[in-house]
Design a protein around this motif. Structure first.
Motif, PDB file in Angstrom:
ATOM      1  N   ASP A  24     138.898  51.506 102.753  1.00 43.11           N
ATOM      2  CA  ASP A  24     139.471  52.832 102.494  1.00 43.11           C
ATOM      3  C   ASP A  24     138.827  53.925 103.333  1.00 43.11           C
ATOM      4  O   ASP A  24     139.464  54.924 103.639  1.00 43.11           O
ATOM      5  N   SER A  25     137.595  53.735 103.752  1.00 40.36           N
ATOM      6  CA  SER A  25     136.917  54.770 104.540  1.00 40.36           C
ATOM      7  C   SER A  25     137.521  54.921 105.937  1.00 40.36           C
ATOM      8  O   SER A  25     137.305  55.920 106.605  1.00 40.36           O
ATOM      9  N   SER A  57     132.827  64.829 105.328  1.00 43.40           N
ATOM     10  CA  SER A  57     132.241  63.507 105.110  1.00 43.40           C
ATOM     11  C   SER A  57     132.600  62.635 106.314  1.00 43.40           C
ATOM     12  O   SER A  57     133.446  63.020 107.133  1.00 43.40           O
ATOM     13  N   PRO A  58     132.009  61.456 106.437  1.00 36.96           N
ATOM     14  CA  PRO A  58     132.314  60.595 107.574  1.00 36.96           C
ATOM     15  C   PRO A  58     133.615  59.786 107.453  1.00 36.96           C
ATOM     16  O   PRO A  58     133.984  59.078 108.382  1.00 36.96           O
ATOM     17  N   LEU A  59     134.327  59.906 106.343  1.00 31.55           N
ATOM     18  CA  LEU A  59     135.591  59.179 106.207  1.00 31.55           C
ATOM     19  C   LEU A  59     136.543  59.602 107.330  1.00 31.55           C
ATOM     20  O   LEU A  59     136.592  60.774 107.704  1.00 31.55           O
ATOM     21  N   VAL A  60     137.304  58.660 107.852  1.00 30.83           N
ATOM     22  CA  VAL A  60     138.194  58.935 108.978  1.00 30.83           C
ATOM     23  C   VAL A  60     139.135  60.094 108.664  1.00 30.83           C
ATOM     24  O   VAL A  60     139.281  61.033 109.461  1.00 30.83           O
ATOM     25  N   ARG A  61     139.776  60.069 107.518  1.00 23.10           N
ATOM     26  CA  ARG A  61     140.772  61.097 107.197  1.00 23.10           C
ATOM     27  C   ARG A  61     140.126  62.476 107.018  1.00 23.10           C
ATOM     28  O   ARG A  61     140.735  63.484 107.341  1.00 23.10           O
ATOM     29  N   THR A  62     138.902  62.521 106.506  1.00 24.14           N
ATOM     30  CA  THR A  62     138.258  63.825 106.345  1.00 24.14           C
ATOM     31  C   THR A  62     137.771  64.359 107.686  1.00 24.14           C
ATOM     32  O   THR A  62     137.840  65.561 107.942  1.00 24.14           O
ATOM     33  N   ARG A  63     137.317  63.462 108.546  1.00 27.07           N
ATOM     34  CA  ARG A  63     136.899  63.899 109.883  1.00 27.07           C
ATOM     35  C   ARG A  63     138.112  64.389 110.688  1.00 27.07           C
ATOM     36  O   ARG A  63     138.028  65.380 111.404  1.00 27.07           O
TER      37      ARG A  63
END
Length: 80
Positions: A24-25, A57-63
């Motif tokens: 999910d990240s 955060s380092p999550l793809v969607r948040t970046r």
């Protein structure tokens, strides 16, 4: 006394959870999600709302979300 304003922005519309994204990240934004974020950032510009700093955060969607706002509002994102 200086006033601090904190804006919390939820990530844009992301791909559906499921077998395509078992981690999910790494689940990215959809093209529509990216376009909607650009529209939101343009709206903030029109209201003359800016930020001194963007943190995610380092999550793809948040970046990806932070990158869109950084680009449209011309605010650098600190490197991790």
């Amino acid at each position: 006394m200086a006033m601090l304003e904190l804006y919390l922005i939820r990530h844009g519309v992301a791909e559906e959870r499921g077998k395509d994204w078992p981690d999910d990240s790494k689940r990215p934004l959809t093209p529509d999600g990216i376009e909607r974020l650009h529209k939101s950032a343009r709206g903030l510009n029109a209201l003359d709302i800016g930020f001194d700093q963007i943190v995610s955060s380092p999550l793809v969607r948040t970046r990806q979300t932070a990158d869109v706002f950084s680009e449209d509002l011309k605010i650098p994102i600190p490197e991790p």
